[in-house]
Scaffold this motif. Structure first.
Motif, PDB file in Angstrom:
ATOM      1  N   TRP A   2       1.017  -1.103   0.165  1.00  0.00           N
ATOM      2  CA  TRP A   2       0.211   0.001   0.345  1.00  0.00           C
ATOM      3  C   TRP A   2       0.853   1.761   0.103  1.00  0.00           C
ATOM      4  O   TRP A   2       2.100   1.206   0.361  1.00  0.00           O
ATOM      5  N   GLY A   3       0.056   2.646  -0.490  1.00  0.00           N
ATOM      6  CA  GLY A   3       0.542   3.385  -0.383  1.00  0.00           C
ATOM      7  C   GLY A   3       0.097   5.267  -0.356  1.00  0.00           C
ATOM      8  O   GLY A   3      -1.445   4.505  -0.493  1.00  0.00           O
ATOM      9  N   VAL A   4       0.231   6.266  -0.814  1.00  0.00           N
ATOM     10  CA  VAL A   4      -0.807   6.920  -0.654  1.00  0.00           C
ATOM     11  C   VAL A   4      -0.497   7.744  -2.406  1.00  0.00           C
ATOM     12  O   VAL A   4       0.483   8.027  -2.570  1.00  0.00           O
ATOM     13  N   LEU A   5      -1.469   7.659  -2.341  1.00  0.00           N
ATOM     14  CA  LEU A   5      -1.632   8.421  -4.128  1.00  0.00           C
ATOM     15  C   LEU A   5      -2.450   9.328  -3.558  1.00  0.00           C
ATOM     16  O   LEU A   5      -3.566   9.981  -3.773  1.00  0.00           O
ATOM     17  N   SER A   6      -2.082  10.316  -4.866  1.00  0.00           N
ATOM     18  CA  SER A   6      -2.401  11.630  -4.300  1.00  0.00           C
ATOM     19  C   SER A   6      -2.647  11.715  -5.770  1.00  0.00           C
ATOM     20  O   SER A   6      -2.432  11.750  -6.751  1.00  0.00           O
ATOM     21  N   THR A   7      -3.940  13.134  -5.688  1.00  0.00           N
ATOM     22  CA  THR A   7      -4.262  13.291  -7.027  1.00  0.00           C
ATOM     23  C   THR A   7      -4.881  15.045  -7.226  1.00  0.00           C
ATOM     24  O   THR A   7      -4.898  15.179  -6.040  1.00  0.00           O
TER      25      THR A   7
END
Lengths: 207, 207
Positions: A52-57
């Motif tokens: 898992w990770g952090v997906l930034s938009t």
């Protein structure tokens, strides 16, 4: 007395086995960390080891503010990853909605969850990686959607049973830029081409 | 035979103690998770239990693309946090540079590193939180910079020795919006005011 010895022996070996199993899995993780001078292998290793990770938009709801969101991902089968992160997202969640409006995105991951880092998560010797690019929805039934499905459902078997009416779809991050810290001295020079064509991961032991 | 029994008994109790110690620490973590219906307490608990997250800003280097970066943070002393995340950043790193140009930012954290989540990190029962707001640099020597210093240096003692010539400065995230998932049913309704004024965390046991 004979019986007591036998019973205690059995219990003892059960506990010994438990302890050995735990230490053995920790050892495998430590050994598999690549040589820090091999930036491409280091980045690919981080991607393959993390789930898992952090997906930034860019937030539709908050006038383009950067919106990071915790997501599961996979770049392929264990030890057979492509380096391309795939996601299983629903437009019920802001991240997919944002990406359908503006594709610009980044995925940030840390060495911390891998368990090989002994220092503070922000210490430069604890690797961290940010892949910047475009978050693209994959055509249903396409060859790449099948690749994504296999990659995700193998690493995250729970996804197979996620509710159908949530309309989950496969996405990928098309990588444009790579930001890697895996030692002192700032971000490491690494191109997308080097990352995608990394040779098989060299392993060194810290034990 | 007598001696053998005695020896096996001792070894058995040693292993039993080891196992009990491990499960006991896991139990404490589980018990401290707040009632999931108390959204403010759930969000504050996640912030207090995590030591790192991903801080997203708008990239100066990549024409405003969202740039997530792994960072350490602290909202205060253990069990005495304010809910406001503080950071120790240097302009040698893109995140601080981006924030000095455009303050819009978000901090995303997961329950996964806390160790209380048994499911996939993207399963809604694994809590996740995104705090959106403004990433502000604190005036050197100000009262709040001292609060930040105490909060960060207590949780991340290694920071005390980080190189002076890197010009690390204290920052805070001024929260404007809260995105919390801590169960099925989408994002939970929670205001910044409820979050900042959460009553002491109610604890429930899942054991």
């Amino acid at each position: 007395m004979e019986l007591q010895v036998l019973l205690l022996r059995r219990i003892f070996f059960f506990f010994l086995l438990t302890i050995l199993q735990q230490s053995s899995s920790a050892r495998i993780l430590t050994i598999s960390k690549p040589d820090r001078h091999d930036y491409a292998a280091s980045a690919r290793w981080l991607v393959s080891q993390n789930s898992w990770g952090v997906l930034s938009t860019l937030s539709v709801d908050h006038e383009g503010a950067p919106f990071g969101n915790v997501v599961s991902f996979s770049d392929g089968l264990p030890e057979k990853g492509s380096g391309i992160p795939y996601f299983y997202l629903t437009a019920l969640d802001p991240t997919a909605r944002n990406a359908l409006k503006d594709q610009r995105a980044s995925l940030a991951i840390s060495e911390s969850p891998v368990g090989t880092c002994k220092r503070d998560p922000m210490n430069p010797t604890c690797s961290k990686l940010t892949l910047t690019g475009k978050l693209l929805i994959l055509d249903e039934g396409s060859e790449e959607a099948e690749v994504a499905k296999k990659a995700l459902f193998t690493k995250h078997p729970e996804m197979i049973d996620w509710p159908e009416d949530h309309d989950f779809r496969f996405f990928k991050l098309e990588i444009i830029d790579i930001f890697l810290i895996n030692w002192y001295g700032g971000a490491k020079p690494i191109t997308v081409d080097e990352y995608l064509h990394a040779k098989s991961i060299k392993v060194v032991s810290f034990l």
